[in-house]
Scaffold this active site. Structure first.
Site, PDB file in Angstrom:
ATOM      1  N   GLY A 145       0.819  -1.221   0.000  1.00  0.00           N
ATOM      2  CA  GLY A 145       0.000   0.000   0.000  1.00  0.00           C
ATOM      3  C   GLY A 145       0.845   1.260   0.000  1.00  0.00           C
ATOM      4  N   ASP A 158      -1.072   6.934   3.446  1.00  0.00           N
ATOM      5  CA  ASP A 158      -0.154   6.592   4.538  1.00  0.00           C
ATOM      6  C   ASP A 158       1.158   6.027   4.004  1.00  0.00           C
ATOM      7  OD1 ASP A 158      -2.327   7.268   6.023  1.00  0.00           O
ATOM      8  OD2 ASP A 158      -2.458   5.382   7.129  1.00  0.00           O
ATOM      9  N   SER A 173      -7.977  -0.368  12.327  1.00  0.00           N
ATOM     10  CA  SER A 173      -8.765   0.853  12.161  1.00  0.00           C
ATOM     11  C   SER A 173      -9.756   1.059  13.300  1.00  0.00           C
ATOM     12  CB  SER A 173      -9.539   0.739  10.841  1.00  0.00           C
ATOM     13  OG  SER A 173     -10.589   1.676  10.805  1.00  0.00           O
ATOM     14  N   GLU A 222     -12.608   1.919  12.784  1.00  0.00           N
ATOM     15  CA  GLU A 222     -13.875   1.362  12.291  1.00  0.00           C
ATOM     16  C   GLU A 222     -14.184   0.031  12.965  1.00  0.00           C
ATOM     17  OE1 GLU A 222     -16.388   2.125   9.775  1.00  0.00           O
ATOM     18  OE2 GLU A 222     -15.637   4.088  10.331  1.00  0.00           O
ATOM     19  N   TYR A 244     -15.895  -3.777   5.402  1.00  0.00           N
ATOM     20  CA  TYR A 244     -14.515  -3.315   5.615  1.00  0.00           C
ATOM     21  C   TYR A 244     -14.096  -3.545   7.060  1.00  0.00           C
ATOM     22  CZ  TYR A 244     -10.802   0.084   6.646  1.00  0.00           C
ATOM     23  OH  TYR A 244      -9.646   0.688   7.088  1.00  0.00           O
ATOM     24  N   LYS A 277     -11.263  -5.978   8.748  1.00  0.00           N
ATOM     25  CA  LYS A 277     -10.142  -5.484   9.572  1.00  0.00           C
ATOM     26  C   LYS A 277     -10.090  -6.210  10.917  1.00  0.00           C
ATOM     27  CE  LYS A 277      -7.916  -2.151   7.299  1.00  0.00           C
ATOM     28  NZ  LYS A 277      -6.488  -2.254   6.940  1.00  0.00           N
TER      29      LYS A 277
HETATM   30  P1  NAP Z   1      -5.434   4.497   0.810  1.00  0.00           P
HETATM   31  O1  NAP Z   1      -4.954   5.877   0.540  1.00  0.00           O
HETATM   32  O2  NAP Z   1      -6.741   4.050   0.270  1.00  0.00           O
HETATM   33  O3  NAP Z   1      -4.287   3.493   0.295  1.00  0.00           O
HETATM   34  C1  NAP Z   1      -4.522   2.115   0.193  1.00  0.00           C
HETATM   35  C2  NAP Z   1      -3.316   1.467  -0.465  1.00  0.00           C
HETATM   36  O4  NAP Z   1      -3.578   0.057  -0.633  1.00  0.00           O
HETATM   37  C3  NAP Z   1      -3.003   2.011  -1.869  1.00  0.00           C
HETATM   38  O5  NAP Z   1      -1.605   1.983  -2.060  1.00  0.00           O
HETATM   39  C4  NAP Z   1      -3.665   0.977  -2.757  1.00  0.00           C
HETATM   40  O6  NAP Z   1      -3.115   0.910  -4.053  1.00  0.00           O
HETATM   41  C5  NAP Z   1      -3.339  -0.277  -1.977  1.00  0.00           C
HETATM   42  N1  NAP Z   1      -4.149  -1.418  -2.382  1.00  0.00           N
HETATM   43  C6  NAP Z   1      -5.497  -1.482  -2.500  1.00  0.00           C
HETATM   44  N2  NAP Z   1      -5.861  -2.714  -2.897  1.00  0.00           N
HETATM   45  C7  NAP Z   1      -4.719  -3.435  -3.043  1.00  0.00           C
HETATM   46  C8  NAP Z   1      -4.423  -4.744  -3.456  1.00  0.00           C
HETATM   47  N3  NAP Z   1      -5.391  -5.608  -3.818  1.00  0.00           N
HETATM   48  N4  NAP Z   1      -3.133  -5.143  -3.483  1.00  0.00           N
HETATM   49  C9  NAP Z   1      -2.149  -4.285  -3.155  1.00  0.00           C
HETATM   50  N5  NAP Z   1      -2.345  -3.018  -2.781  1.00  0.00           N
HETATM   51  C10 NAP Z   1      -3.621  -2.607  -2.716  1.00  0.00           C
HETATM   52  O7  NAP Z   1      -5.470   4.216   2.374  1.00  0.00           O
HETATM   53  P2  NAP Z   1      -4.686   4.974   3.560  1.00  0.00           P
HETATM   54  O8  NAP Z   1      -5.553   6.036   4.076  1.00  0.00           O
HETATM   55  O9  NAP Z   1      -3.301   5.259   3.129  1.00  0.00           O
HETATM   56  O10 NAP Z   1      -4.689   3.828   4.661  1.00  0.00           O
HETATM   57  C11 NAP Z   1      -3.607   2.898   4.770  1.00  0.00           C
HETATM   58  C12 NAP Z   1      -4.080   1.684   5.565  1.00  0.00           C
HETATM   59  O11 NAP Z   1      -4.502   2.104   6.860  1.00  0.00           O
HETATM   60  C13 NAP Z   1      -5.263   0.950   4.958  1.00  0.00           C
HETATM   61  O12 NAP Z   1      -5.124  -0.415   5.278  1.00  0.00           O
HETATM   62  C14 NAP Z   1      -6.471   1.528   5.700  1.00  0.00           C
HETATM   63  O13 NAP Z   1      -7.526   0.603   5.690  1.00  0.00           O
HETATM   64  C15 NAP Z   1      -5.857   1.723   7.070  1.00  0.00           C
HETATM   65  N6  NAP Z   1      -6.447   2.807   7.891  1.00  0.00           N
HETATM   66  C16 NAP Z   1      -6.549   4.071   7.392  1.00  0.00           C
HETATM   67  C17 NAP Z   1      -7.034   5.083   8.206  1.00  0.00           C
HETATM   68  C18 NAP Z   1      -7.158   6.505   7.708  1.00  0.00           C
HETATM   69  O14 NAP Z   1      -7.878   7.288   8.357  1.00  0.00           O
HETATM   70  N7  NAP Z   1      -6.469   6.891   6.636  1.00  0.00           N
HETATM   71  C19 NAP Z   1      -7.407   4.805   9.522  1.00  0.00           C
HETATM   72  C20 NAP Z   1      -7.262   3.497   9.997  1.00  0.00           C
HETATM   73  C21 NAP Z   1      -6.763   2.504   9.179  1.00  0.00           C
HETATM   74  P3  NAP Z   1      -3.634   1.884  -5.262  1.00  0.00           P
HETATM   75  O15 NAP Z   1      -2.937   3.193  -5.038  1.00  0.00           O
HETATM   76  O16 NAP Z   1      -3.187   1.159  -6.470  1.00  0.00           O
HETATM   77  O17 NAP Z   1      -5.130   1.993  -5.114  1.00  0.00           O
HETATM   78  O1  G4F Z   2     -14.307  10.018   5.228  1.00  0.00           O
HETATM   79  P1  G4F Z   2     -15.052   8.753   5.387  1.00  0.00           P
HETATM   80  O2  G4F Z   2     -15.404   8.007   4.150  1.00  0.00           O
HETATM   81  O3  G4F Z   2     -14.197   7.865   6.390  1.00  0.00           O
HETATM   82  P2  G4F Z   2     -14.567   6.618   7.318  1.00  0.00           P
HETATM   83  O4  G4F Z   2     -15.769   5.900   6.845  1.00  0.00           O
HETATM   84  O5  G4F Z   2     -14.573   7.108   8.718  1.00  0.00           O
HETATM   85  O6  G4F Z   2     -13.314   5.650   7.044  1.00  0.00           O
HETATM   86  C1  G4F Z   2     -11.993   6.148   7.036  1.00  0.00           C
HETATM   87  O7  G4F Z   2     -11.476   6.118   8.339  1.00  0.00           O
HETATM   88  C2  G4F Z   2     -11.363   4.795   8.902  1.00  0.00           C
HETATM   89  C3  G4F Z   2     -10.811   4.956  10.319  1.00  0.00           C
HETATM   90  O8  G4F Z   2     -11.892   5.139  11.220  1.00  0.00           O
HETATM   91  C4  G4F Z   2     -10.443   3.970   8.036  1.00  0.00           C
HETATM   92  F1  G4F Z   2     -10.287   2.730   8.575  1.00  0.00           F
HETATM   93  C5  G4F Z   2     -11.001   3.877   6.628  1.00  0.00           C
HETATM   94  O9  G4F Z   2     -10.089   3.176   5.811  1.00  0.00           O
HETATM   95  C6  G4F Z   2     -11.170   5.296   6.082  1.00  0.00           C
HETATM   96  O10 G4F Z   2      -9.887   5.867   5.937  1.00  0.00           O
HETATM   97  O11 G4F Z   2     -16.421   9.026   6.182  1.00  0.00           O
HETATM   98  C7  G4F Z   2     -16.427   9.701   7.428  1.00  0.00           C
HETATM   99  C8  G4F Z   2     -17.868  10.020   7.814  1.00  0.00           C
HETATM  100  C9  G4F Z   2     -18.808   8.814   7.710  1.00  0.00           C
HETATM  101  O12 G4F Z   2     -19.627   8.770   8.839  1.00  0.00           O
HETATM  102  C10 G4F Z   2     -19.648   9.100   6.477  1.00  0.00           C
HETATM  103  O13 G4F Z   2     -20.973   8.569   6.533  1.00  0.00           O
HETATM  104  O14 G4F Z   2     -18.368  10.980   6.891  1.00  0.00           O
HETATM  105  C11 G4F Z   2     -19.677  10.625   6.503  1.00  0.00           C
HETATM  106  N1  G4F Z   2     -19.980  11.212   5.198  1.00  0.00           N
HETATM  107  C12 G4F Z   2     -20.998  12.122   4.986  1.00  0.00           C
HETATM  108  N2  G4F Z   2     -21.040  12.438   3.680  1.00  0.00           N
HETATM  109  C13 G4F Z   2     -19.391  10.949   4.027  1.00  0.00           C
HETATM  110  C14 G4F Z   2     -20.056  11.709   3.078  1.00  0.00           C
HETATM  111  N3  G4F Z   2     -18.341  10.130   3.726  1.00  0.00           N
HETATM  112  C15 G4F Z   2     -17.952  10.102   2.414  1.00  0.00           C
HETATM  113  N4  G4F Z   2     -16.890   9.320   2.078  1.00  0.00           N
HETATM  114  N5  G4F Z   2     -18.599  10.829   1.433  1.00  0.00           N
HETATM  115  C16 G4F Z   2     -19.665  11.647   1.713  1.00  0.00           C
HETATM  116  O15 G4F Z   2     -20.223  12.269   0.833  1.00  0.00           O
END
Ligand code: NAP
Ligand code: G4F
Length: 357
Positions: free
Chosen positions: A18, A23, A143, A145, A166, A170
Site C-alpha cells: 500500500g 499513509d 482501524s 472502524e 470493511y 479489519k
Molecule cells: P489508501 O490511501 O486508500 O491506500 C490504500 C493502499 O492500498 C493504496 O496503495 C492501494 O493501491 C493499496 N491497495 C489497494 N488494494 C490493493 C491490493 N489488492 N493489493 C495491493 N495493494 C492494494 O489508504 P490509507 O488512508 O493510506 O490507509 C492505509 C491503511 O490504513 C489501509 O489499510 C487503511 O484501511 C488503514 N487505515 C486508514 C485510516 C485513515 O484514516 N487513513 C485509519 C485506519 C486505518 P492503489 O494506489 O493502487 O489503489
Molecule cells: O471520510 P469517510 O469516508 O471515512 P470513514 O468511513 O470514517 O473511514 C476512514 O477512516 C477509517 C478509520 O476510522 C479507516 F479505517 C477507513 O479506511 C477510512 O480511511 O467518512 C467519514 C464520515 C462517515 O460517517 C460518512 O458517513 O463521513 C460521513 N460522510 C458524509 N457524507 C461521508 C459523506 N463520507 C464520504 N466518504 N462521502 C460523503 O459524501
C-alpha cells in the site's frame, strides 16, 4: 538524520504494502529520512498510480537509490513471497487495503479478500520467511472502524463492534495477527488508528471531498456539493503524525497493540464549519444531501483514547484539528487556482465523475 542500520552496518530494510496510498507515501518518506532502504508493492494499473511518490521516486538506474518498487497485489500470494525474498525486509508495514467503508458494501467479497485474507496471505509468507531464519517485525494497519458501534471513548480494551464489510475484514485481520503472534512468536503489532487525513487524502473521503469542493466553489468552479450523513463524528488527526506511531510500535522491545488518536471528536458538520471559515464561505448555501452517500449501517461516534501510546511509545501528535483543516484547505485552494488559470487560458481540465465523489 538518524541512520538506522542492521547489525552488518547496512541500512535497515522496510517493505510497505500500500505504498502508493496516503499513509504509504508518508511512511516511505519518513523511513527514507531515517536512512532505511524502502521497498514497496505497487499494483499494475492502466494509468499511473504512483503520483503520491513523485517527490521521492528516483530512477532505479541511478546510484544510491534507496526506494524500490515491486509489482504485486495483496491478493496474489506467490508475488508476495517473491517480493519478500527480493526485498529481505527487517520491517513490514501492511497498509494495502480496499480502504473505503462505503465501497465495501458494494464490493464486500473483494474487500474481504484484500483486507482479511490478504493479511493472512502475507502472514503465511512471513511465517515461512521467519522460519527460514530471518528476523522480521510486522505492522498491521488496523482501524477505529473496528470499534464501530461501541461507545466512545474507545481504547485497546473496547470490544469490537464492526459495522461494515470493511470493518469486519479489519477485525479478522487483527485476530489473524494476534493468533500468528501467539502461535509462531512473530513480532507483530496491531495499530488501531483513528481517522487521519492530509493534503494527500483520497478525494472520495469526506474531509478531502469537502476541502476540494469548497475551494472550487470559492473560486466559482463548482456550485454544489453533495454529501451524506453530516452528524457522524470522527476523531481526525494528521497522517504524517500517525505514520510515525507505526514506526514507533516496531521499535519496542515487545510486540503490542496501540490505539492512535487525537482524543477529540468532531462532526462532519463541524468539519464543514472549519473549512468554510478558512475560506470565508457559508457552506450551507452549497451543500445538498444525496442518499447514495449514506451507509446501510453507520458508525456514529468515534473518539479515541491514546493514553497507552502516549505513555509507552512517547507518541504525541503535532498537528491540531484546526491546523489540519487549514493545511487541507490551503492546498486545495492552490489546486483550484491552478485549475482556474488553466481554464481561463482555454485549456480543458478533466473532471472526475460525480459518482466517484
Ligand atoms: P489508501 O490511501 O486508500 O491506500 C490504500 C493502499 O492500498 C493504496 O496503495 C492501494 O493501491 C493499496 N491497495 C489497494 N488494494 C490493493 C491490493 N489488492 N493489493 C495491493 N495493494 C492494494 O489508504 P490509507 O488512508 O493510506 O490507509 C492505509 C491503511 O490504513 C489501509 O489499510 C487503511 O484501511 C488503514 N487505515 C486508514 C485510516 C485513515 O484514516 N487513513 C485509519 C485506519 C486505518 P492503489 O494506489 O493502487 O489503489
Ligand atoms: O471520510 P469517510 O469516508 O471515512 P470513514 O468511513 O470514517 O473511514 C476512514 O477512516 C477509517 C478509520 O476510522 C479507516 F479505517 C477507513 O479506511 C477510512 O480511511 O467518512 C467519514 C464520515 C462517515 O460517517 C460518512 O458517513 O463521513 C460521513 N460522510 C458524509 N457524507 C461521508 C459523506 N463520507 C464520504 N466518504 N462521502 C460523503 O459524501
Amino acid at each position: 538524520m538518524i541512520q538506522e542500520q542492521s547489525s552488518n552496518g547496512r541500512p535497515r530494510r522496510a517493505l510497505i504494502t500500500g505504498i502508493t496510498g496516503q499513509d504509504g507515501s508518508f511512511l516511505a518518506e519518513f523511513l527514507l529520512a531515517k536512512g532505511y532502504e524502502v521497498h514497496g508493492i505497487v499494483r499494475r494499473a492502466s494509468t499511473f498510480n504512483t503520483e503520491r511518490l513523485d517527490s521521492i521516486y528516483a530512477d532505479p538506474h541511478s546510484k544510491g537509490v534507496r526506494l524500490s518498487l515491486h509489482y504485486g497485489d495483496i491478493t496474489d500470494g506467490a508475488a508476495l513471497r517473491r517480493t519478500l525474498g527480493a526485498a529481505a525486509p527487517h520491517e513490514i508495514y501492511n497498509l494495502a487495503a480496499q480502504s473505503h467503508v462505503r465501497v465495501s458494501f458494494d464490493q464486500s467479497e473483494y474487500t474481504a479478500d484484500a483486507v482479511a485474507t490478504g493479511t493472512l496471505r502475507l502472514l503465511e509468507a512471513v511465517r515461512d520467511y521467519s522460519a527460514a531464519g530471518h528476523s522480521v517485525r510486522f505492522y498491521q494497519a488496523g482501524s477505529s472502524e473496528m470499534f464501530g458501534a461501541a461507545a466512545p471513548p474507545q481504547n485497546e480494551h473496547t470490544p469490537f463492534y464492526p459495522r461494515s464489510p470493511y470493518a469486519v475484514s479489519k477485525v479478522a485481520a487483527h485476530w489473524y495477527c494476534v493468533n500468528y503472534r501467539e502461535a509462531y512468536k512473530l513480532f507483530i503489532c496491531n495499530g488501531l488508528l483513528f481517522n487521519h487525513e492530509s493534503e494527500r487524502r483520497g478525494e472520495t473521503f469526506v474531509t478531502r471531498k469537502i476541502t476540494r469542493a469548497l475551494a472550487r466553489i470559492k473560486l466559482g468552479l463548482q456550485e454544489k456539493l453533495y454529501l451524506g450523513n453530516l452528524n457522524a463524528r470522527r476523531d481526525w488527526g494528521y497522517a504524517g503524525d500517525y505514520v510515525e506511531a507505526m514506526w514507533m510500535m516496531l521499535q519496542q522491545s515487545e510486540p503490542d497493540d496501540f490505539v492512535i488518536a487525537m482524543g477529540e471528536s468532531h462532526s462532519v458538520r463541524e468539519f464543514l464549519d472549519a473549512a468554510g471559515a478558512c475560506l470565508e464561505l457559508d457552506w450551507k448555501n452549497h451543500v445538498h444531501e444525496d442518499p447514495r452517500y449514506f451507509r446501510p449501517t453507520e458508525v456514529d461516534f468515534l473518539c479515541g483514547d491514546a493514553t497507552k501510546a502516549r505513555a509507552k511509545l512517547g507518541w504525541a501528535p503535532k498537528v491540531t484539528f484546526p491546523e489540519l483543516v487549514r493545511r487541507m484547505v490551503e492546498h486545495d485552494l492552490e489546486l483550484a487556482r491552478q485549475e482556474k488559470t488553466l481554464t481561463r487560458a482555454g485549456h480543458r481540465v478533466a473532471q472526475r465523475g460525480a459518482s466517484q465523489r
